[in-house]
Write an enzyme that holds these catalytic residues in place. Sequence first.
Site, PDB file in Angstrom:
ATOM      1  N   ASP A   1     -27.021 -17.908 -48.603  1.00  0.00           N
ATOM      2  CA  ASP A   1     -26.929 -18.790 -47.439  1.00  0.00           C
ATOM      3  C   ASP A   1     -27.310 -17.954 -46.217  1.00  0.00           C
ATOM      4  OD1 ASP A   1     -26.065 -20.815 -45.632  1.00  0.00           O
ATOM      5  OD2 ASP A   1     -24.488 -21.404 -47.036  1.00  0.00           O
TER       6      ASP A   1
ATOM      7  N   ASP B   1     -28.921 -22.609 -43.075  1.00  0.00           N
ATOM      8  CA  ASP B   1     -27.927 -23.369 -42.338  1.00  0.00           C
ATOM      9  C   ASP B   1     -28.562 -24.105 -41.149  1.00  0.00           C
ATOM     10  OD1 ASP B   1     -25.014 -23.755 -42.130  1.00  0.00           O
ATOM     11  OD2 ASP B   1     -25.196 -22.725 -40.212  1.00  0.00           O
TER      12      ASP B   1
ATOM     13  N   HIS C   1     -19.544 -28.057 -49.095  1.00  0.00           N
ATOM     14  CA  HIS C   1     -18.299 -27.522 -48.522  1.00  0.00           C
ATOM     15  C   HIS C   1     -17.941 -28.150 -47.175  1.00  0.00           C
ATOM     16  CE1 HIS C   1     -21.612 -25.555 -46.635  1.00  0.00           C
ATOM     17  NE2 HIS C   1     -20.822 -25.069 -45.709  1.00  0.00           N
ATOM     18  N   ASP C   2     -18.710 -29.125 -46.724  1.00  0.00           N
ATOM     19  CA  ASP C   2     -18.456 -29.740 -45.414  1.00  0.00           C
ATOM     20  C   ASP C   2     -18.025 -31.199 -45.513  1.00  0.00           C
ATOM     21  OD1 ASP C   2     -19.225 -27.452 -43.958  1.00  0.00           O
ATOM     22  OD2 ASP C   2     -21.339 -28.023 -44.051  1.00  0.00           O
TER      23      ASP C   2
ATOM     24  N   GLU D   1     -30.664 -27.034 -44.697  1.00  0.00           N
ATOM     25  CA  GLU D   1     -29.670 -28.060 -44.365  1.00  0.00           C
ATOM     26  C   GLU D   1     -30.168 -28.779 -43.115  1.00  0.00           C
ATOM     27  OE1 GLU D   1     -25.035 -28.592 -42.895  1.00  0.00           O
ATOM     28  OE2 GLU D   1     -26.183 -26.842 -42.318  1.00  0.00           O
TER      29      GLU D   1
END
Length: 542
Positions: free
Chosen positions: A102, A203, A327-328, A263
């Site tokens: 990431d 990200d 994870h969000d 993302e």
Amino acid sequence: MSERDGREWWQDGIIYQIYPRSFADGNGDGIGDLRGIVERLDYLRDLGVDGLWLSPINPSPMHDFGYDVSDYRDIAAEFGTFEDFRTLLAEAHARGIRIVLDLVLNHTSHEHLWFQESRTARDSPKRDWYIWHDGHNGQPPNNWCASFGGKAWEWDEATSQYYLHSFLPQQPDVNWRSPELKAAMWDVVRYWLDMGVDGFRLDVVNWFLKDAELRDNPTKWLGARPYDRQRHLYDRDRPETVEVMKELRQVVDAYPARMTVGEVYREPPGSPALAASYYARGEGLHLAFNFAFLYCKWKASAFADRVDEWEELLGPDCWPVYTLNNHDQPRSYSRYGVGGESDPRARVAAAMLFTLRGTPFIYYGEEIGMRDGTLKKAELHDPVGKRYWPFHPGRDPERTPMQWDDAPHAGFTTGTPWLPVNDDFREVNVWRQDRDPDSLLHWYRALIRLRRREPALHRGAYRRLPDTDAALFTYSREWEHDRIVVLLNFDRMPHEAHVPAGSTWEVCLGTRQRAGDTLPGGPVRLAAYEVLIVKTRRGAGA
Ligand code: GLC
Ligand code: CA
């Protein structure tokens, strides 16, 4: 490792996201780490995954749990040493599993040396590596808000200017308009590629560039928070950002068989069109997440329409990606969990995920049906939850420790877990499901095996089949002589579906029908939440 026919591992494969803090603790300090992951690699190989995406493992003061990086070239001590990382890379590769890191390149931690240097003086050589500006009459430079709450500008006494932070004040945004900053970031990318890393999840790529003139965002009436009452025309989603992705692509494509997945975050209902723009018709990111599936209601047509839309936006030359969890966002098992129906629904959703045209991403614990944890205020760690409690519990619920077995703390740690383990762990865990051939874990394994075995499923063309029944989603996947039809009943009632006439079909996998059984084309009655995947070869007679 490109295939002879031009296919890449990340197209044929599936990727499993690990939130390292919560996956497996190798040293008993209550925090998941790299040694813990290494110990579980055989489990991941047996599940059948081709790649692991690790949420950030770089050093960080952890204000946003690693999404605030203070050193892009090292490993956070709580996750292990550089040696541990090399071991993980080698051990994963030995099992045919790729590693995707990431990269958080929109902002650094405020503790990053670049920012420390940038903030020392207005004429610091790194001043323009971040976004500094004077205020207006004692107010911030413009009306932008931080996505985690509050204003996007933080006053810095030392040089009497504001700096921009799209997220927390401890996450200053870097300035992608600075050529030196950009070059430094590409060096970071090469550093990990040289080490043998197979790809990156990037990200919030749609935040990279901001309006050069820092214009105010227009405001609107609806929305819970000031951030939601703005139209984000100038602080994100700038079309110029796509040019940066093209440069990144050049850097990455200098290495064989590497990939990028961006993302492209948008609040509900998501924006597949925005995400599609980041592929730049094959010159930008290899893949981009489109959040549509994470926001879909439990309705066959909701998913089917989003697939059609995504297929059409990307066309045959760009490769889709599908995901139900990260994870969000609240976990799909909880999102779609009603009464006793969460399990059959999870099976339908998984069957869809693994049989669409595109790379499936799954999130740790999804394969055993982990639910969102129910946490008390005092147990929260995520700054989002702490700020918006009780209106929003934040993102800790979807980050609770992996449930391995029914030992204390679900086998995640011998110490005290950093977040409490879900209280259903004695029923919901890997050890138990491994012994139960009817478990969700076995269903995931069977689907992944089938996807791997059938070229039509991992590379074939997708076509939605006309089905007049709104409870069903049915489609075909075709590759050379093979034709696979997937029939999914999203409803708790039985429904009549149609298998195309004119051939004999063999059951590949189903929740009710046995693999290997045959059926003729024509109407077929699907039971509640039934999944039926059938195959024929062209030329196989009726
Ligand atoms: C992304 C990450 C999220 C993080 C944010 C800021 O949305 O997925 O976890 O908080 O970016 O870096
Ligand atoms: Ca640990």
